[in-house]
Design a protein around this motif. Structure first.
Motif, PDB file in Angstrom:
ATOM      1  N   THR A   2     -27.637  27.638  72.349  1.00  0.00           N
ATOM      2  CA  THR A   2     -27.240  26.635  71.381  1.00  0.00           C
ATOM      3  C   THR A   2     -26.632  27.307  70.160  1.00  0.00           C
ATOM      4  N   SER A   3     -25.415  26.847  69.767  1.00  0.00           N
ATOM      5  CA  SER A   3     -24.799  27.438  68.581  1.00  0.00           C
ATOM      6  C   SER A   3     -25.359  26.774  67.332  1.00  0.00           C
ATOM      7  N   VAL A   4     -25.282  27.480  66.203  1.00  0.00           N
ATOM      8  CA  VAL A   4     -25.755  26.942  64.920  1.00  0.00           C
ATOM      9  C   VAL A   4     -24.610  27.024  63.923  1.00  0.00           C
ATOM     10  N   THR A   5     -24.718  26.220  62.869  1.00  0.00           N
ATOM     11  CA  THR A   5     -23.669  26.214  61.855  1.00  0.00           C
ATOM     12  C   THR A   5     -23.684  27.518  61.068  1.00  0.00           C
ATOM     13  N   GLU A   6     -22.558  27.805  60.433  1.00  0.00           N
ATOM     14  CA  GLU A   6     -22.431  29.039  59.659  1.00  0.00           C
ATOM     15  C   GLU A   6     -23.404  29.024  58.477  1.00  0.00           C
ATOM     16  N   PRO A   7     -24.241  30.052  58.338  1.00  0.00           N
ATOM     17  CA  PRO A   7     -25.181  30.053  57.216  1.00  0.00           C
ATOM     18  C   PRO A   7     -24.453  30.203  55.881  1.00  0.00           C
ATOM     19  N   LYS A   8     -24.893  29.399  54.913  1.00  0.00           N
ATOM     20  CA  LYS A   8     -24.300  29.454  53.574  1.00  0.00           C
ATOM     21  C   LYS A   8     -25.211  30.158  52.572  1.00  0.00           C
ATOM     22  N   THR A   9     -26.515  30.100  52.832  1.00  0.00           N
ATOM     23  CA  THR A   9     -27.471  30.703  51.895  1.00  0.00           C
ATOM     24  C   THR A   9     -28.376  31.675  52.643  1.00  0.00           C
ATOM     25  N   TYR A  10     -28.909  32.627  51.905  1.00  0.00           N
ATOM     26  CA  TYR A  10     -29.806  33.625  52.502  1.00  0.00           C
ATOM     27  C   TYR A  10     -30.986  33.902  51.573  1.00  0.00           C
ATOM     28  N   ARG A  11     -32.037  34.437  52.169  1.00  0.00           N
ATOM     29  CA  ARG A  11     -33.169  34.976  51.397  1.00  0.00           C
ATOM     30  C   ARG A  11     -33.583  36.277  52.067  1.00  0.00           C
ATOM     31  N   ILE A  12     -33.778  37.321  51.275  1.00  0.00           N
ATOM     32  CA  ILE A  12     -34.219  38.622  51.795  1.00  0.00           C
ATOM     33  C   ILE A  12     -35.580  38.931  51.208  1.00  0.00           C
ATOM     34  N   LYS A  13     -36.550  39.170  52.067  1.00  0.00           N
ATOM     35  CA  LYS A  13     -37.901  39.530  51.619  1.00  0.00           C
ATOM     36  C   LYS A  13     -38.171  40.970  52.034  1.00  0.00           C
ATOM     37  N   SER A  14     -38.313  41.842  51.038  1.00  0.00           N
ATOM     38  CA  SER A  14     -38.505  43.263  51.329  1.00  0.00           C
ATOM     39  C   SER A  14     -39.969  43.645  51.162  1.00  0.00           C
ATOM     40  N   PHE A  15     -40.482  44.391  52.123  1.00  0.00           N
ATOM     41  CA  PHE A  15     -41.841  44.924  52.084  1.00  0.00           C
ATOM     42  C   PHE A  15     -41.751  46.436  51.844  1.00  0.00           C
ATOM     43  N   GLY A  16     -42.835  47.025  51.304  1.00  0.00           N
ATOM     44  CA  GLY A  16     -42.949  48.477  51.287  1.00  0.00           C
ATOM     45  C   GLY A  16     -42.306  49.158  50.097  1.00  0.00           C
TER      46      GLY A  16
END
Length: 444
Positions: A2-16
């Motif tokens: 199944t295809s999905v729409t182009e992502p417009k927003t992101y969140r990056i969660k960094s550990f370490g």
């Protein structure tokens, strides 16, 4: 598929560690260059990148918990990518364990994230854990981060093979980035507002290269070049290995004003037998002698370290040697952990694994000693005048927070009857009072 729409927003969660923070910033710049924007706090993101750490077992397990929490009430989920050292170490195992994950990308391959996103949009699940030497830095976009304090990775990988550590397997062999590339990236960070740069590496003091005149230089030479940038006011570096410390780098602490009086130098144990079992390649005595050389070069230097308690076979007497090391050095700050067996490392199968309750008791005693010395260092700072680099506003009106040259957190108030301040300012203060974690200051 199944295809999905182009992502417009992101969140990056960094550990370490700080290197993961740096990688997270570079991924954000990479996604920004693709036209995506960071999701506002509290809102759903179209794409979530979990930038993982594999140093300790709990950190790895936390990633799987976070993946589960990303599923929405309606049963849908954002595009999920797992990056970092857990991705490198576990690869397809993550795909098998977590069907919601669409991308797994190692720390040396995240520059390929845009192409992976395109495949994920088409319904593919993509894993990329290649380790091309230095390739990512050549294709990442120019730095755009705007903050008074910035990280700059100068070296990656590790050739030391400490018996408890996964880094040589997840980050690869030691690689030094080219001198010219680092100077250029530092200039861009400074142009964007950075007043302090922390040079990063798994063994940052192993960095070497050729300067613009073709001369071989070590980390001290790179620091000297960066110190010539007029608007760069502070330089730090972390993390160092005792065996890579050079005479020139020690001397630099007494010769380069912009190099801050702070040294993070992990020791891990005060027992020579344990250090040998860890394959640390230095002794307790050589470590203490090295610290004394730094204190001769820069008498006010703040010393920080790393400790592991409960390494396989560690006896009560060997743990007491660690406490003696703490009493000898008197650390201004330190990080301490219980030993955590990592799959594939030699120590994970050593005889003499230590019981959890024994490790708990030892860690409590070690941390009490470290906190005693950290508070004493802060209390000895009271009455000093110094510059604080303002990093953010405090909770109260007119309150500002920043860092002293010794990397202590300090707060002060500004207002109608006092000097005003702004993020990125270097404010001259007097340190008035000390707590275990911060100092109160006043503008002078």
């Amino acid at each position: 598929m199944t295809s999905v729409t182009e992502p417009k927003t992101y969140r990056i969660k960094s550990f370490g560690c700080q290197m993961n923070v740096y990688d997270g910033e570079r991924m954000a710049e990479l996604l920004g260059a693709q036209g995506m924007s960071a999701a506002p706090e509290g809102s759903d993101a179209d794409l979530v990148v979990l930038n993982t750490c594999h140093i300790r077992e709990k950190a790895a397990e936390k990633v799987y918990s976070d993946i589960g929490r990303l599923r929405r009430e309606d049963g849908s989920a954002p595009l999920i990518a797992v990056a970092g050292c857990v991705a490198q170490a576990e690869g397809e195992e993550i795909m098998a364990r977590s069907p919601d994950v669409k991308m797994v990308v190692g720390p040396q391959a995240y520059h390929r994230l845009p192409a992976m996103i395109e495949k994920a949009r088409r319904g593919e699940r993509v894993t990329d854990t290649d380790m091309p030497a230095n390739a990512k830095f050549g294709v990442l976009p120019q730095r755009t981060r705007r903050a008074p304090s910035a990280f700059l990775t100068v070296q990656e990988g590790c050739d030391k093979f400490c018996t408890y550590c996964v880094v040589p397997y997840t980050r690869g062999a030691e690689i030094s980035r080219p001198f010219a590339d680092l100077v250029e990236e530092a200039k861009r960070l400074v142009d964007a507002g950075a007043r302090e740069i922390t040079l990063l590496g798994q063994n940052v003091n192993a960095w070497d290269g050729e300067d613009d005149k073709g001369r071989a230089v070590g980390l001290d030479g790179l620091i000297l070049e960066l110190a010539a940038l007029p608007d760069l006011r502070r330089i730090r570096y972390t993390t160092s290995h005792p065996n890579d410390m050079s005479d020139a780098l020690i001397a630099a602490h007494g010769e380069i004003d912009k190099l801050m009086p702070y040294l993070h130098l992990p020791v891990q144990s005060g027992s020579n037998r344990v250090l040998a079992a860890m394959n640390r390649s230095h002794s307790a005595e050589s470590y203490v002698a090295l610290i004394e050389r730094f204190r001769t070069a820069r008498p006010d230097i703040a010393i920080s370290g790393d400790f592991i308690v409960g390494f396989p076979g560690e006896t009560d007497a060997e743990f007491e040697d660690t406490l003696k090391m703490v009493d000898t050095i008197r650390y201004a700050a330190a990080f301490s952990f219980k030993y955590s067996p990592r799959p594939g490392t030699p120590a994970a199968t050593m005889d003499g694994q230590i019981a959890k309750d024994v490790m708990d008791e030892r860690l409590q005693r070690l941390q009490a000693a470290l906190q005693r010395d950290s508070l004493a260092f802060n209390q000895a700072s009271v009455g000093r005048t110094c510059e604080v680099l303002v990093e953010r506003k405090g909770r109260k009106p007119g309150q500002w927070l920043g860092k002293t040259p010794w990397l202590q957190s300090a707060w002060f108030a500004s207002g109608p009857d006092r000097a005003d301040a702004a993020i990125g300012d270097l404010v001259q203060v007097e340190l008035l009072a000390a707590g275990p974690n911060s100092l109160e200051a006043r503008v002078i």
